[in-house]
Design a protein around this motif. Structure first.
Motif, short mmCIF file in Angstrom:
data_model
loop_
_atom_site.label_atom_id
_atom_site.label_comp_id
_atom_site.label_asym_id
_atom_site.label_seq_id
_atom_site.Cartn_x
_atom_site.Cartn_y
_atom_site.Cartn_z
N ASP A 228 1.81 -10.97 23.12
CA ASP A 228 2.06 -9.78 22.28
C ASP A 228 0.80 -8.96 22.08
N VAL A 229 -0.33 -9.62 21.76
CA VAL A 229 -1.53 -8.89 21.40
C VAL A 229 -2.28 -8.42 22.65
N LEU A 230 -2.71 -9.35 23.49
CA LEU A 230 -3.47 -8.96 24.67
C LEU A 230 -2.60 -8.17 25.64
N GLY A 231 -1.39 -8.67 25.90
CA GLY A 231 -0.49 -7.95 26.78
C GLY A 231 -0.14 -6.58 26.24
N GLY A 232 0.04 -6.50 24.91
CA GLY A 232 0.36 -5.20 24.30
C GLY A 232 -0.79 -4.22 24.41
N LEU A 233 -2.01 -4.69 24.17
CA LEU A 233 -3.17 -3.82 24.27
C LEU A 233 -3.35 -3.30 25.70
N MET A 234 -3.17 -4.18 26.67
CA MET A 234 -3.31 -3.75 28.06
C MET A 234 -2.21 -2.77 28.46
N ALA A 235 -1.02 -3.00 27.94
CA ALA A 235 0.09 -2.08 28.23
C ALA A 235 -0.18 -0.69 27.65
N GLU A 236 -0.96 -0.62 26.57
CA GLU A 236 -1.34 0.67 25.99
C GLU A 236 -2.43 1.37 26.77
N GLY A 237 -2.98 0.70 27.76
CA GLY A 237 -4.03 1.30 28.57
C GLY A 237 -5.44 0.89 28.20
N ARG A 238 -5.57 -0.09 27.30
CA ARG A 238 -6.91 -0.56 26.97
C ARG A 238 -7.43 -1.49 28.07
N THR A 239 -8.74 -1.64 28.13
CA THR A 239 -9.39 -2.33 29.23
C THR A 239 -10.08 -3.59 28.73
N VAL A 240 -9.85 -4.70 29.43
CA VAL A 240 -10.57 -5.94 29.15
C VAL A 240 -11.91 -5.86 29.87
N THR A 241 -13.01 -5.89 29.11
CA THR A 241 -14.33 -5.70 29.69
C THR A 241 -15.15 -6.97 29.77
N GLY A 242 -14.62 -8.08 29.26
CA GLY A 242 -15.37 -9.33 29.36
C GLY A 242 -14.77 -10.42 28.51
N PHE A 243 -15.47 -11.55 28.49
CA PHE A 243 -15.06 -12.71 27.69
C PHE A 243 -16.29 -13.19 26.96
N SER A 244 -16.26 -13.16 25.64
CA SER A 244 -17.45 -13.36 24.82
C SER A 244 -17.44 -14.73 24.16
N GLY A 245 -18.61 -15.38 24.18
CA GLY A 245 -18.77 -16.63 23.46
C GLY A 245 -17.84 -17.73 23.89
N LYS A 246 -17.32 -17.65 25.11
CA LYS A 246 -16.37 -18.64 25.64
C LYS A 246 -15.13 -18.76 24.74
N SER A 247 -14.82 -17.69 24.00
CA SER A 247 -13.74 -17.76 23.02
C SER A 247 -12.82 -16.55 22.99
N TYR A 248 -13.36 -15.34 23.21
CA TYR A 248 -12.62 -14.11 22.96
C TYR A 248 -12.63 -13.19 24.19
N TYR A 249 -11.47 -12.59 24.46
CA TYR A 249 -11.42 -11.44 25.34
C TYR A 249 -11.97 -10.23 24.58
N VAL A 250 -12.77 -9.44 25.25
CA VAL A 250 -13.28 -8.20 24.70
C VAL A 250 -12.46 -7.07 25.30
N VAL A 251 -11.80 -6.30 24.42
CA VAL A 251 -10.87 -5.26 24.87
C VAL A 251 -11.31 -3.93 24.26
N GLU A 252 -11.43 -2.92 25.10
CA GLU A 252 -11.96 -1.63 24.65
C GLU A 252 -11.00 -0.49 24.98
N LYS A 253 -11.02 0.52 24.11
CA LYS A 253 -10.32 1.76 24.41
C LYS A 253 -11.12 2.52 25.47
N THR A 254 -10.40 3.15 26.39
CA THR A 254 -11.08 3.90 27.44
C THR A 254 -10.60 5.33 27.44
#
Length: 254
Positions: A228-254
């Protein structure tokens, strides 16, 4: 010393299949690759390779040519924690570049932290598409009936950050101070948060494979929360730019 080389003979494909089966313990009649398909792909110019430690096969990878000057890496398996997976990927990269290919793509389970860290932080690949239940419900021992959500990762082989990582130069994904946590891990359970920020963080569980065995209900909750969250953000056109601290996807508006 790990040596990776292409494979061409049925006896070699049988050894690769054995390595894969030792990792996933396929259900009868449900392997992700067959000996015949490995033979056909190898003969047709696809990618079938093995990683050797002396005479011992310790990993393998199978891929096929895809649209857009790409190699699609269909299945890769190796003994964990010894750098074998990295050697296989670097061999893939050299193989693809020698053939004028610009990208390697593959799918992986977004809930597996070590794979997300490896793919995004160590290789510099980037998720391009969230694919809900891509392969249906899985039957192997590792996935144990879980829905097979996948991220389609793209590895742009000639980008400067990828070339630097291929030279084993470490890089860290920067996280701005005003980033918000869109999905948190609180006491082992997923807790949604705000998403209205330029950069948001999406957590995944520490050990989804163990969670499937110990607490299938919580594992399912994580599956649907990340979808719901990651898939939803990507469906909105946001970009996954990395994986931080071996714990979190980093997702940014572009």
């Amino acid at each position: 010393m790990i040596e990776v080389r292409e494979l061409h003979e049925m006896a070699e494909f049988e050894r690769v299949y054995g390595v894969f089966d030792d990792i996933w313990h396929f259900a009868p009649g449900d392997p992700p690759i067959t000996l015949e398909l490995m033979r056909a792909l190898s003969h047709a110019g696809g990618y079938v390779a093995g990683a050797f430690e002396g005479d011992r096969l310790v990993g393998g990878s199978v891929g096929f040519l895809a649209a857009g000057a790409a190699l699609h890496s269909h299945v890769t398996g190796a003994a964990a924690g010894r750098g074998i997976g990295l050697e296989l990927k670097l061999h893939q990269r050299r193989w693809a570049l020698e053939r004028g290919l610009e990208r390697i793509t593959w799918t992986y389970d977004p809930l597996v932290r070590r794979n997300a860290h490896f793919n995004l932080a160590k290789l510099g690949a980037r998720p391009r598409e969230y694919l809900p239940c891509f392969y249906g419900v899985m039957t192997d021992v590792i996935n144990q009936g879980d829905e097979s959500d996948r991220l389609l990762a793209e590895w742009p082989l000639t980008e400067p950050h990828v070339a630097a990582l291929a030279r084993r130069e470490p890089q860290v994904t920067p996280v701005p101070g005003d980033a918000v946590v869109a999905l948190a891990d609180e006491g082992g359970r997923p807790v949604p948060g705000p998403i209205d920020a330029g950069t948001v963080l999406v957590a995944v569980p520490a050990d989804i494979e163990g969670l499937r065995r110990a607490d299938p209900g919580t594992a399912k909750a994580w599956r649907h929360a990340v979808r719901d969250v990651l898939g939803g953000l990507m469906a909105e056109g946001r970009t996954v730019t990395g994986f931080s601290g071996k714990s979190y996807y980093v997702v940014e508006k572009t």
